[in-house]
Write a protein that holds these residues in place. Structure first.
Motif, short mmCIF file in Angstrom:
data_model
loop_
_atom_site.label_atom_id
_atom_site.label_comp_id
_atom_site.label_asym_id
_atom_site.label_seq_id
_atom_site.Cartn_x
_atom_site.Cartn_y
_atom_site.Cartn_z
N ASN A 114 3.00 10.33 6.50
CA ASN A 114 3.10 8.91 6.87
C ASN A 114 3.43 8.00 5.70
O ASN A 114 3.22 6.80 5.74
CB ASN A 114 1.82 8.45 7.58
CG ASN A 114 0.61 8.98 6.88
OD1 ASN A 114 0.72 9.42 5.72
ND2 ASN A 114 -0.54 8.95 7.52
N LYS A 174 3.72 2.66 3.54
CA LYS A 174 3.26 3.45 4.68
C LYS A 174 4.24 3.27 5.84
O LYS A 174 5.03 2.34 5.86
CB LYS A 174 1.85 3.01 5.08
CG LYS A 174 0.81 3.44 4.06
CD LYS A 174 -0.53 2.82 4.31
CE LYS A 174 -0.79 1.67 3.36
NZ LYS A 174 -2.07 1.02 3.51
N ASP A 175 4.13 4.17 6.83
CA ASP A 175 5.04 4.15 7.97
C ASP A 175 5.06 2.80 8.68
O ASP A 175 6.09 2.36 9.16
CB ASP A 175 4.65 5.23 8.99
CG ASP A 175 5.50 6.48 8.76
OD1 ASP A 175 6.42 6.41 7.93
OD2 ASP A 175 5.22 7.50 9.40
N SER A 176 3.89 2.14 8.71
CA SER A 176 3.79 0.89 9.45
C SER A 176 4.35 -0.29 8.65
O SER A 176 4.40 -1.41 9.13
CB SER A 176 2.32 0.63 9.77
OG SER A 176 1.58 0.70 8.57
N GLN A 177 4.74 -0.02 7.39
CA GLN A 177 5.16 -1.13 6.52
C GLN A 177 6.66 -1.10 6.23
O GLN A 177 7.36 -0.17 6.60
CB GLN A 177 4.45 -1.00 5.15
CG GLN A 177 2.95 -1.15 5.21
CD GLN A 177 2.37 -0.94 3.83
OE1 GLN A 177 2.75 -0.05 3.08
NE2 GLN A 177 1.42 -1.80 3.47
N THR A 178 7.12 -2.16 5.56
CA THR A 178 8.47 -2.14 5.01
C THR A 178 8.31 -2.09 3.49
O THR A 178 7.21 -2.28 2.98
CB THR A 178 9.25 -3.42 5.37
OG1 THR A 178 8.59 -4.51 4.73
CG2 THR A 178 9.30 -3.63 6.86
#
Lengths: 397, 184
Positions: free
Chosen positions: A251, A285-289
């Motif tokens: 991730n 992280k995957d949820s971020q840019t």
């Protein structure tokens, strides 16, 4: 001499970093013409800049990689030239043909076997079961090919185009093929082995033991260059500002423009680690840019803890994290259980720690390319850690 | 270097791969750093030198030489580099650049000397104020753009420029020493 105002100083720095506008360029030009002292000042600056750049460049130049690159691109291979010198008569060429087609036939049979092997026993299971002690290459359609480190093969896609060449423990993808969609290959390196691959953009990836990398046969113009890593690899990314390079490790994403860094992302490890040798990378992280992520400076390690999902950074000696490329094992404040895990991967041996107290004790040690017996006896001599071997399994007490 | 060069050339003409490797070992680093002076890009410099070696072998260019091969290699690298950056160098002081390049001597680059130079120079860089130092290193050593440095340090592009100018100014004050140290 010293009354250089900050505006001029700014113009000079813009010129040196090639960020100068036309207007600024003309301003700088007229300042240079004002006084010969100005020109001398400018020359001195430019000279410092060039010298520093040169020193830095000489430091990072990798002659071996350059040599390998040259050899892989030669049309007249080095060996070939020696043979043509010896065999100038035409009859020799004719004799060669049956030999070549025999090899070709072997290659075809080999591919078919692995195809049936794959389909009969493992059906449509996406996660192919791979012979555990061979380096393998899995194609988009699921076919698995075994890579023999002593041999050389050409990789051919479904249309019959040659997409790459393997020679010994290196695999090089061509850049001159045309593809409009992403087609992925997956390279898997078992415990006890290492392998190098050059992607179609010229990026070099050195894969450590127990690692698999999924990458496109050819990157698509206008899109980010993205690869997927499970395990550990050293990346030397070809610079291409228009196409950022992203390593996706579980991730975590590591995004760069062109630089050298090591990523360690073994499923069983608690942290995913990125060590930057050169240039700049962003981790997110995957949820971020990338803007929300963490930028690393050269000589820094960034770790993502898989439980807390926190990213922390620390200054490190990068050599410790890249020595595996030369077969080295360097440990710094590492719990014994992690040391054992690294040894299992490195030597392809099963090791069991019977003394639980030992598991979390930390050690420092450096080993160059040495056999496992030396390492075990070092721990025995220095820390009185005893071991015995039964049925090819090493037990540590 | 000269006699070695001729020996390599003799063996190269017989198609010896070993001689080719020897030539590479002898010239790869000096040629690459030479190319860097003209293009200021690590990757362009390496590409140009590697392409030259490939061409030299594939097209058997070495057959054309009777004299030492070194000067030809340097000349070819310079021409190819200037060719490669032609479009990019719109705002460029041709004469000044050429003068500075002449001041930096290329042949017989000794890594030991470079290491020593590096130490001396890094001592000077380390003496800069922290922010200046970080910005200077990012721009000069890591070849980052202002934008990238700004992003990395969470500061504005203007602040990056200020720090960089200040670093250059301060290095200028100790410049006499640095230039002396580097030229020896």
């Amino acid at each position: 001499m010293n009354n250089i105002n900050s505006h001029v100083s700014n113009l000079i720095s813009n010129y040196i970093s090639k960020d100068i506008s036309e207007k600024e360029f003309h301003e700088l030009k007229s300042w240079l013409h004002e006084d010969s002292k100005n020109e001398q000042f400018f020359i001195d600056h430019l000279q410092i800049y060039k010298k520093v750049r040169r020193i830095q460049f000489a430091k990072i130049l990798d002659e071996d990689a350059a040599w390998n690159n040259i050899v892989s691109k030669l049309k007249h291979s080095l060996e070939e030239d020696v043979t043509t010198k010896k065999s100038t008569s035409k009859s020799k060429y004719i004799k060669l043909i049956p030999v070549i087609s025999k090899y070709a036939a072997i290659a075809i049979i080999f591919l078919t076997i692995s195809y049936f092997y794959q389909n009969d026993y493992f059906g449509s299971d996406e996660k192919a079961v791979i012979p555990s002690d061979q380096i393998t290459l899995q194609f988009e359609n699921g076919t698995v090919q075994i890579i023999n480190e002593d041999g050389s093969t050409q990789l051919v896609d479904t249309k019959g185009t040659i997409v790459g060449t393997q020679k010994g423990n290196q695999l090089v993808y061509n850049n001159n093929i045309e593809k409009e969609t992403l087609v992925y290959n997956t390279l898997t390196v078992p415990y006890g082995k290492r392998f190098e691959i050059q992607l179609s953009d010229g990026t070099n990836v050195h894969l450590n033991a127990g690692t698999s990398l999924k990458y496109p046969v050819k990157f698509i113009k206008g899109e980010k260059r993205q690869v997927f890593l499970n395990g550990e690899a050293f990346f030397s990314v070809a610079k291409d500002i228009k196409h950022p390079f992203i390593v996706n490790a579980e991730n975590l994403n590591v995004e760069v423009l062109g630089t050298e860094f090591n990523v360690s992302a073994y499923t069983e490890d608690t942290d995913t680690e990125v060590v930057l040798v050169e240039g700049s990378v962003g981790m997110y992280k995957d949820s971020q840019t990338i803007k929300e992520g963490t930028m690393l400076l050269p000589g820094t390690k960034g770790s993502l803890n898989k439980e807390s999902l926190n990213i922390t950074t620390k200054k490190v000696n990068t050599l410790i994290y890249t020595s595996w490329r030369q077969g080295g094992l360097f440990f710094r404040n590492i719990p014994f259980k992690n040391i054992v895990k690294k040894m299992e991967r490195h030597f392809n041996k099963k090791i069991i720690i019977t003394n639980k107290l030992l598991e979390n004790e930390t050690f420092n040690a450096n080993f160059n390319d040495e056999p496992i017996e030396n390492i075990l006896s070092y721990f025995n001599d220095s820390f009185n850690i005893k071991y015995n071997i039964k049925n090819n399994i090493i037990y540590i007490n | 270097m000269k006699s070695n060069d001729l020996k390599i050339l003799r063996e190269l003409k017989q198609g010896s791969p070993d001689a080719f490797k020897e030539l590479f070992d002898l010239y790869y680093i000096p040629l690459s750093t030479y190319a860097l002076k003209y293009c200021d890009s690590f990757s362009i410099a390496e590409d140009i030198v590697q392409d030259l070696f490939i061409k030299l072998w594939d097209e058997k260019l070495y057959l054309n030489f009777d004299e030492i091969i070194g000067p030809y290699l340097f000349k070819a690298v310079k021409n190819n580099t200037l060719q490669a950056i032609k479009q990019k160098s719109r705002y460029h002081f041709v004469e000044i650049e050429e003068l500075v390049n002449k001041l930096i001597i290329d042949e017989n680059i000794d890594i030991k000397f470079i290491e020593e130079d590096k130490k001396k120079l890094y001592t000077e860089i380390e003496a800069l104020p922290t922010k200046c130092k970080e910005v200077f290193k990012a721009i000069v050593l890591d070849n980052l753009k202002y934008k990238e440095v700004a992003l990395q340090h969470g500061i504005s592009i203007n602040t990056v420029k200020t720090h960089y100018s200040r670093a250059l100014k301060q290095l200028r004050n100790v410049l006499g020493i640095i230039i002396l140290l580097l030229i020896v």
